[in-house]
Write an enzyme that holds these catalytic residues in place. Structure first.
Site, mmCIF file in Angstrom:
data_model
loop_
_atom_site.group_PDB
_atom_site.id
_atom_site.type_symbol
_atom_site.label_atom_id
_atom_site.label_comp_id
_atom_site.label_asym_id
_atom_site.label_seq_id
_atom_site.Cartn_x
_atom_site.Cartn_y
_atom_site.Cartn_z
ATOM 1 N N ASP A 67 7.784 -38.542 88.784
ATOM 2 C CA ASP A 67 8.978 -37.689 88.744
ATOM 3 C C ASP A 67 8.535 -36.263 89.035
ATOM 4 O O ASP A 67 8.024 -35.566 88.165
ATOM 5 C CB ASP A 67 9.664 -37.771 87.384
ATOM 6 C CG ASP A 67 10.885 -36.860 87.281
ATOM 7 O OD1 ASP A 67 11.224 -36.199 88.282
ATOM 8 O OD2 ASP A 67 11.507 -36.808 86.202
ATOM 9 N N ASN A 104 6.767 -42.248 77.662
ATOM 10 C CA ASN A 104 7.808 -41.302 77.213
ATOM 11 C C ASN A 104 7.607 -39.944 77.892
ATOM 12 O O ASN A 104 7.349 -38.935 77.226
ATOM 13 C CB ASN A 104 7.738 -41.126 75.690
ATOM 14 C CG ASN A 104 7.851 -42.423 74.929
ATOM 15 O OD1 ASN A 104 8.950 -42.869 74.604
ATOM 16 N ND2 ASN A 104 6.714 -43.036 74.632
ATOM 17 N N PRO A 105 7.708 -39.901 79.217
ATOM 18 C CA PRO A 105 7.308 -38.691 79.948
ATOM 19 C C PRO A 105 8.221 -37.477 79.746
ATOM 20 O O PRO A 105 7.843 -36.371 80.111
ATOM 21 C CB PRO A 105 7.336 -39.145 81.409
ATOM 22 C CG PRO A 105 8.318 -40.279 81.439
ATOM 23 C CD PRO A 105 8.141 -40.974 80.120
ATOM 24 N N LYS A 106 9.399 -37.682 79.154
ATOM 25 C CA LYS A 106 10.313 -36.556 78.955
ATOM 26 C C LYS A 106 10.551 -36.277 77.475
ATOM 27 O O LYS A 106 11.614 -35.825 77.073
ATOM 28 C CB LYS A 106 11.636 -36.816 79.679
ATOM 29 C CG LYS A 106 11.478 -36.883 81.193
ATOM 30 C CD LYS A 106 12.804 -36.996 81.908
ATOM 31 C CE LYS A 106 12.587 -36.997 83.416
ATOM 32 N NZ LYS A 106 13.863 -37.083 84.156
ATOM 33 N N ASN A 107 9.537 -36.519 76.703
ATOM 34 C CA ASN A 107 9.613 -36.314 75.257
ATOM 35 C C ASN A 107 8.804 -35.075 74.893
ATOM 36 O O ASN A 107 7.588 -35.024 75.097
ATOM 37 C CB ASN A 107 9.053 -37.556 74.541
ATOM 38 C CG ASN A 107 9.110 -37.463 73.040
ATOM 39 O OD1 ASN A 107 8.820 -36.426 72.460
ATOM 40 N ND2 ASN A 107 9.464 -38.565 72.408
#
Length: 323
Positions: free
Chosen positions: A144, A110-113
């Site tokens: 990213d 969940n890298p964009k949480n």
């Protein structure tokens, strides 16, 4: 089964688990007439009904910690779950390095949480140990390069623990790999602003550095923005090398809208200073027309507005000619 699973085939409801027999679940209260009721899965309802129960009773045990893990797997963006998990970690004096390893896996999924990154930040603050943070954020950024949360965490660590020394080398590597990486340009500004700042010799160095990348890709907006950012507290006219650089590119038939826009800014500054008004006005309006009609048509109305403003402020409309 003490730890739940997101795998529906192996999941066992808490009411069927012997260790939870003493707990009465607390259903979600959506009021008497919910307008748009969410169709939660049975597993989601079960886990969060029991989570509300342990929060209500302020239970901070191993089984409660396991339950927060189940809840986080189902909704990793739930602030209350992570907050309560941290309370339990402190209460039970758990191994924070083990928790750091756990949250690493969660972030990778969940890298964009925001919440999972915040949880990691609190752990690092508690540990007072940033040794894993730069390698970890670098790993995430390889997937990213513009992940805002990873950059934000990296900047916090660098600033909080004074890890400035090798960051410019890291940025150099990223820009070498992708000169359009706007996040890397922003990081370069962040590092310099917080270390040497933009002293005269630093400005000269950074202008040469940036212009080298602009020559490779004149339409790369990131590099142009960085160059303008370097001079944000100065006047373009105080750096004739910038004008010479832009004029050289223009003479080579390069028509990047960012190049032409920089020249417009240059001529406008001269007009503000009262320098060769007629000539500088003529050049500025000609460039605005080029941008509006050919090289930046998506912002046609903007450049027409700039042209009208220049004419209104500094004189009559000039005839067209060579720049």
């Amino acid at each position: 089964m003490s730890e739940g699973s997101s795998d529906g085939d192996s999941w066992i409801p808490h009411k069927e688990r012997p260790e939870w027999k003493d707990v009465d679940p607390v259903p979600q209260d959506d009021g008497p007439n919910p307008v748009v009721q969410i169709a939660y899965t049975d597993q989601f309802k079960d886990v969060f009904d029991y989570f509300r129960a342990i929060v209500k009773s302020n239970e901070k045990t191993e089984r409660a910690l396991s339950l927060t893990k189940e809840a986080a797997e189902l909704n990793p963006a739930n602030y209350s779950v992570w907050h309560y998990r941290r309370n339990i970690l402190q209460e039970l004096n758990k191994d924070l390095q083990e928790e750091l390893n756990y949250i690493s896996h969660v972030i990778e999924d969940n890298p964009k949480n925001y919440q999972v990154w915040h949880h990691r930040r609190v752990l690092v603050e508690w540990l007072k140990d940033p040794s894993k943070e730069l390698p970890f954020t670098e790993k995430i950024l390889r997937e990213d390069a513009k992940n805002y949360h990873a950059w934000q965490h990296r900047q916090w660590c660098i600033q909080h623990f004074s890890l400035w020394d090798k960051e410019l080398e890291f940025v150099d590597k990223l820009l070498h790999e992708d000169l359009r990486n706007n996040s890397a340009w922003n990081q370069r500004h962040f590092i310099i602003k917080n270390t040497t700042n933009y002293k005269d010799e630093v400005i000269d160095r950074e202008l040469k550095y940036t212009q080298g990348y602009i020559q490779k890709a004149p339409n790369n907006e990131s590099a142009w923005n960085y160059m303008k950012g370097i001079l944000l507290d100065h006047k373009l006219c105080d750096f004739p090398s910038v004008h010479d650089f832009c004029q050289t590119l223009y003479a080579k038939d390069i028509r990047s809208p960012f190049l032409i826009g920089c020249l417009v800014d240059w001529y406008e500054e001269n007009l503000e200073d009262g320098v060769e008004k007629e000539e500088n006005l003529r050049k500025a309006i000609q460039l605005c027309n080029e941008l509006a009609d050919r090289y930046d048509t998506i912002r046609k109305e903007y450049w027409q507005y700039v042209s009208r403003s220049l004419e209104s402020n500094y004189g009559k409309e000039s005839s067209s000619g060579d720049v």
